[in-house]
Design an enzyme around this catalytic site. Sequence first.
Site, PDB file in Angstrom:
ATOM      1  N   SER A   1      15.674  20.099 -14.576  1.00 18.44           N
ATOM      2  CA  SER A   1      14.595  21.086 -14.647  1.00 18.44           C
ATOM      3  C   SER A   1      15.183  22.414 -15.085  1.00 18.44           C
ATOM      4  O   SER A   1      16.261  22.807 -14.642  1.00 18.44           O
ATOM      5  CB  SER A   1      13.913  21.239 -13.283  1.00 18.44           C
ATOM      6  OG  SER A   1      13.064  22.368 -13.259  1.00 18.44           O
TER       7      SER A   1
ATOM      8  N   HIS B   1       0.837  -1.216   0.000  1.00 15.84           N
ATOM      9  CA  HIS B   1       0.000   0.000   0.000  1.00 15.84           C
ATOM     10  C   HIS B   1       0.869   1.263   0.000  1.00 15.84           C
ATOM     11  O   HIS B   1       0.419   2.328   0.406  1.00 15.84           O
ATOM     12  CB  HIS B   1      -0.954   0.028   1.215  1.00 15.84           C
ATOM     13  CG  HIS B   1      -1.676  -1.263   1.432  1.00 15.84           C
ATOM     14  ND1 HIS B   1      -2.870  -1.556   0.823  1.00 15.84           N
ATOM     15  CD2 HIS B   1      -1.363  -2.350   2.183  1.00 15.84           C
ATOM     16  CE1 HIS B   1      -3.273  -2.771   1.202  1.00 15.84           C
ATOM     17  NE2 HIS B   1      -2.368  -3.274   2.020  1.00 15.84           N
TER      18      HIS B   1
END
Length: 433
Positions: free
Chosen positions: A238, A108
Amino acid sequence: KLGLPITDEQLQEMESNLSNIDFKMAAEEEKKLRHDVMAHVHTFAHCCPNAAAIIHLGATSCYVGDNTDLIVLRDGFDILLPKLARVIKRLADFAQKYADLPTLGFTHYQPAQLTTVGKRCCLWLQDLCMDLRNLERARNELRFRGVKGTTGTQASFLQLFEGDHRKVEELDRLVTEMAGFKQMYLVTGQTYSRKVDIDSLAVLSSLGATVHKICTDIRLLANLKEVEEPFEKDQIGSSAMPYKRNPMRSERCCSLARHLMTLMLDPLQTAAVQWFERTLDDSANRRICLAESFLTADIILSTLQNITEGLVVYPKVIERHIRHELPFMATENIIMAMVKAGGNRQDCHERIRVLSQQAAAVVKQEGGDNDLICRIQEDGYFSPIHRQLETLLDPKSFIGCAPQQVTRFLEQEVQPLLIRYAGQMEVKVELEL
């Protein structure tokens, strides 16, 4: 060979002009005739005037198109299979190298019991091995359409051979053999069954799902700074944030994998809407989805090979994450040790529960480190096992049989699959990413 009035001169003329294709003339013919195959029949006949009368004799467009598609599908699989094998080999080496390096497991996407970096890689490998077997099966189950005529009855060829069924069957066999296939489809309509395209693209779509899962895991691990894909010295992550190291190769694989998976819908719908012996609404669709599926799978595998050849692991970061979570995971072992030392299981459980909640509050409310072990060391109740705590907290005592599973899996499942590709393992990929 079978008695038709075809001369050696006609055969030699056609053979000598196989590569002499006037594409400009073919384009002009297609514009006039609105039929791609007949445009090339006329163009080829122009190059071979002596053989013009027998070109395309008894055949239909699908004799040309469908048989060619089956050859292309087969050859496409032959290109992809060694590429997939190389990815498997790179990851197998990676799994072996890190077979016993403990790391946090996640269920999970929440911290769970420890596994190892190599064992997690084997989960990726297991899916890729399934894909390799599936691609091999799809490739080996391909048959040739062969010589079947306009609706699959071979009527035109039976007429050519004046009712001699044996010669019709022999022609079918010889053409199939010359195309490099061991079997032909015994029954067809005008086309081979479009379910063949479903089978071919289904295995590629499934490969896409595998790659998407692997590269998603790598992207998540990159966020944790535990494992990263290759990052060049001068690479920019970036334009605005110079510190970033974006996993752009894995992101690209995921993006292309989604496209590969969606292409599966085309052959499903095409096969479903074919009427009787054939309808032409399959043609334009197939020209796109078949080629795109193989081309997309090809660049995905090339990119994934590039990734798997340069995966970087950061053991110290992994160790820090383990230290952060391990005290909670070790509580069961601590309880067992206390019981062995003469303690009461329920009393021990309650004391650890209280201390665990106090430690959790420090982590969640104060942003501090997990100090559960310090609290246990300071609690006299646990004095019988204080000297055992370091051993009880050894990460390798929490990984179970993971290293042995890696070795066994690689030896019994992976290595046998790669034997037939042994001579193609060292091929490098040059990518402009």
